[in-house]
Design a protein around this motif. Sequence first.
Motif, PDB file in Angstrom:
ATOM      1  N   UNK A 163      -6.849  -9.518  -8.122  1.00 30.45           N
ATOM      2  CA  UNK A 163      -5.703  -9.672  -9.139  1.00 30.45           C
ATOM      3  C   UNK A 163      -4.426  -9.008  -8.466  1.00 30.45           C
ATOM      4  N   UNK A 164      -3.279  -9.353  -9.095  1.00 32.26           N
ATOM      5  CA  UNK A 164      -1.844  -8.781  -8.711  1.00 32.26           C
ATOM      6  C   UNK A 164      -1.450  -7.868  -9.753  1.00 32.26           C
ATOM      7  N   UNK A 165      -1.178  -6.714  -9.337  1.00 31.14           N
ATOM      8  CA  UNK A 165      -0.467  -5.598 -10.274  1.00 31.14           C
ATOM      9  C   UNK A 165       1.034  -5.859 -10.718  1.00 31.14           C
ATOM     10  N   UNK A 187       3.151   0.727   9.403  1.00 29.02           N
ATOM     11  CA  UNK A 187       2.515   1.829   8.659  1.00 29.02           C
ATOM     12  C   UNK A 187       1.656   2.798   9.759  1.00 29.02           C
ATOM     13  N   UNK A 188       2.158   4.036   9.559  1.00 23.88           N
ATOM     14  CA  UNK A 188       1.612   5.024  10.576  1.00 23.88           C
ATOM     15  C   UNK A 188      -0.059   4.958  10.240  1.00 23.88           C
ATOM     16  N   UNK A 189      -0.826   5.407  11.463  1.00 25.95           N
ATOM     17  CA  UNK A 189      -2.216   5.055  10.987  1.00 25.95           C
ATOM     18  C   UNK A 189      -2.698   6.272   9.956  1.00 25.95           C
ATOM     19  N   UNK A 190      -1.914   7.377   9.724  1.00 24.96           N
ATOM     20  CA  UNK A 190      -2.646   8.395   8.717  1.00 24.96           C
ATOM     21  C   UNK A 190      -2.041   8.032   7.527  1.00 24.96           C
ATOM     22  N   UNK A 191      -1.076   7.001   7.206  1.00 25.29           N
ATOM     23  CA  UNK A 191      -0.803   6.615   5.908  1.00 25.29           C
ATOM     24  C   UNK A 191      -1.771   5.789   5.219  1.00 25.29           C
ATOM     25  N   UNK A 192      -1.847   6.023   3.868  1.00 29.47           N
ATOM     26  CA  UNK A 192      -2.609   4.996   2.988  1.00 29.47           C
ATOM     27  C   UNK A 192      -2.005   4.011   2.368  1.00 29.47           C
ATOM     28  N   UNK A 193      -2.582   2.903   2.099  1.00 33.60           N
ATOM     29  CA  UNK A 193      -1.511   1.722   1.516  1.00 33.60           C
ATOM     30  C   UNK A 193      -1.912   1.529  -0.031  1.00 33.60           C
ATOM     31  N   UNK A 194      -1.021   1.446  -0.799  1.00 33.89           N
ATOM     32  CA  UNK A 194      -1.360   1.030  -2.092  1.00 33.89           C
ATOM     33  C   UNK A 194      -0.827  -0.299  -2.296  1.00 33.89           C
ATOM     34  N   UNK A 195      -1.763  -1.414  -2.430  1.00 34.95           N
ATOM     35  CA  UNK A 195      -1.319  -2.684  -2.074  1.00 34.95           C
ATOM     36  C   UNK A 195      -1.051  -3.197  -3.856  1.00 34.95           C
ATOM     37  N   UNK A 196      -0.344  -4.334  -3.687  1.00 33.98           N
ATOM     38  CA  UNK A 196      -0.386  -5.034  -5.306  1.00 33.98           C
ATOM     39  C   UNK A 196      -1.547  -5.711  -5.520  1.00 33.98           C
ATOM     40  N   UNK A 239       3.541   2.480  -0.793  1.00 32.61           N
ATOM     41  CA  UNK A 239       3.538   1.718  -2.372  1.00 32.61           C
ATOM     42  C   UNK A 239       3.995   0.729  -2.389  1.00 32.61           C
ATOM     43  N   UNK A 240       3.505  -0.384  -2.499  1.00 34.66           N
ATOM     44  CA  UNK A 240       3.874  -1.785  -2.999  1.00 34.66           C
ATOM     45  C   UNK A 240       3.964  -2.236  -4.221  1.00 34.66           C
ATOM     46  N   UNK A 241       4.732  -2.767  -4.761  1.00 31.70           N
ATOM     47  CA  UNK A 241       4.764  -3.272  -6.170  1.00 31.70           C
ATOM     48  C   UNK A 241       5.686  -4.613  -6.395  1.00 31.70           C
ATOM     49  N   UNK A 242       4.982  -5.452  -7.343  1.00 32.03           N
ATOM     50  CA  UNK A 242       5.705  -6.342  -7.890  1.00 32.03           C
ATOM     51  C   UNK A 242       6.213  -6.093  -8.981  1.00 32.03           C
ATOM     52  N   UNK A 243       7.509  -6.605  -9.394  1.00 27.19           N
ATOM     53  CA  UNK A 243       8.390  -5.932 -10.347  1.00 27.19           C
ATOM     54  C   UNK A 243       8.846  -7.131 -11.157  1.00 27.19           C
ATOM     55  N   UNK A 244       8.501  -7.176 -12.688  1.00 24.82           N
ATOM     56  CA  UNK A 244       8.633  -8.202 -13.690  1.00 24.82           C
ATOM     57  C   UNK A 244      10.180  -8.490 -13.518  1.00 24.82           C
ATOM     58  N   UNK A 245      10.534  -9.630 -13.366  1.00 27.54           N
ATOM     59  CA  UNK A 245      11.751 -10.116 -13.698  1.00 27.54           C
ATOM     60  C   UNK A 245      11.927 -10.875 -15.064  1.00 27.54           C
ATOM     61  N   UNK A 246      11.092 -11.829 -15.125  1.00 24.47           N
ATOM     62  CA  UNK A 246      10.873 -12.778 -16.488  1.00 24.47           C
ATOM     63  C   UNK A 246       9.620 -13.329 -16.622  1.00 24.47           C
ATOM     64  N   UNK A 247       9.092 -13.353 -17.804  1.00 21.21           N
ATOM     65  CA  UNK A 247       7.907 -13.829 -18.189  1.00 21.21           C
ATOM     66  C   UNK A 247       7.899 -14.946 -19.384  1.00 21.21           C
ATOM     67  N   UNK A 248       7.111 -15.978 -19.619  1.00 19.66           N
ATOM     68  CA  UNK A 248       7.171 -16.910 -20.426  1.00 19.66           C
ATOM     69  C   UNK A 248       5.835 -17.336 -20.803  1.00 19.66           C
TER      70      UNK A 248
END
Length: 292
Positions: free
Chosen positions: A152-154, A134-143, A257-266
Motif C-alpha cells: 500500500x501507499x501511505x 542515502x548514507x549506509x547508516x541511515x534508515x529509510x521510511x518509505x511511502x 522520510x518520504x511521504x505522499x501529500x494529499x492535494x485532492x481526492x474525489x
Amino acid sequence: MSPKRKPSSATSTPASVLQKLQNSAGGFYAATPRLIRHVEYFIGGQDGNILVNKGGGLQPTEFIIRGVFEISRNDFSFTLDGNFNPSNVFHGRFADVKLSCQLTAARNDSFRFSSEDFPDILDNLAHFEGLIPRPEEYDKLSVIHNSLGQRSIKLTHSLFEANNDQQDTAGEVYGDENYWHDGLNPKFNITTWPVADRCKGHLESLVSTHSICPLPAYDSDHNLILPSQYELKLKGALVEVHMAFCHHRVKSRKRDIFSTVLRELTILLPPAAMPSSPFKRHHLNAGPLKAF
C-alpha cells in the motif's frame, strides 16, 4: 453550505476516468512509464525537499501524480484528530499531527486498471525515493508499506497550518497547504472542529496561532466532505487521488522520510458493505440457528 465544484461534463465511467488521468493537464498518471525522467527535487533545507517538474528554473512547480485507489480500512487515520493521543510521547505536538491513510489497488472489476497498474505506480514511487543518495547508516521510511503480503501507499495530510501575516510564497513548494477558508461551512473552522475529548485542550491552545486544513476531499457530487463524515465516506471508498511527493532527512535520527501529500481526492464509488452474518441479531434463547 459546503462549497460545490462544477461537475465534469464527461460521464465518470472507468474509461473516462482513466483517460482524464492519462491526458489532462496539471499532473501525470502515476503509472506512466519512467516518470523519473520528468522530475527533480527542489532542495528546501530544513523545510524538506519536494519533487518538482524538471527544468522549472527559477519558478519550480510541484510534481503532481494521480491515480485511482481504494482506501484501506486498516491504518485509517483520516479522522478528525489523526488518532492523536497526548499520553503517547511518540506522537509529538498536536500542531504537527498529520492525517493519514493507506492506498491500495482497487478490487472493483469496473476499475480493473487500478489493480493492473498498481505495481507500476509502486515502481515509480520507489524510483523517486532512489533519487536521494542515502548514507549506509541511515534508515529509510518509505511511502510503500507491506502488511500481510499486501502493499500500500501511505498518504498524508497536515491538519494544521500556522497563521502568518505575511504570505509564504514558498509554502506550496515546501508542502504547506495554504488553503483559502473563505465561504466554508462553519463546521470547517478551528473553533468548531469536533476532536475527541483527549484533544480538546490541545486544540484550544492552537485557536489563536493556527488554522484548520480540512481534507481536500469531495464526494461523488463534488461537494466538500464534512469533517464528521470523513470516516463514514472515505474508509474503504474507491477514490481518485492527486498527490505530491516529499522527502525529509532527520539527521538526529539518521533517517530519510518520504511521504505522499494529499492535494485532492474525489470519491468514485462509496465503501462496499461489510460482510453480513446470519448469526447477527439472532436471539440466544431461541436455540441454535442451525436447528431451524
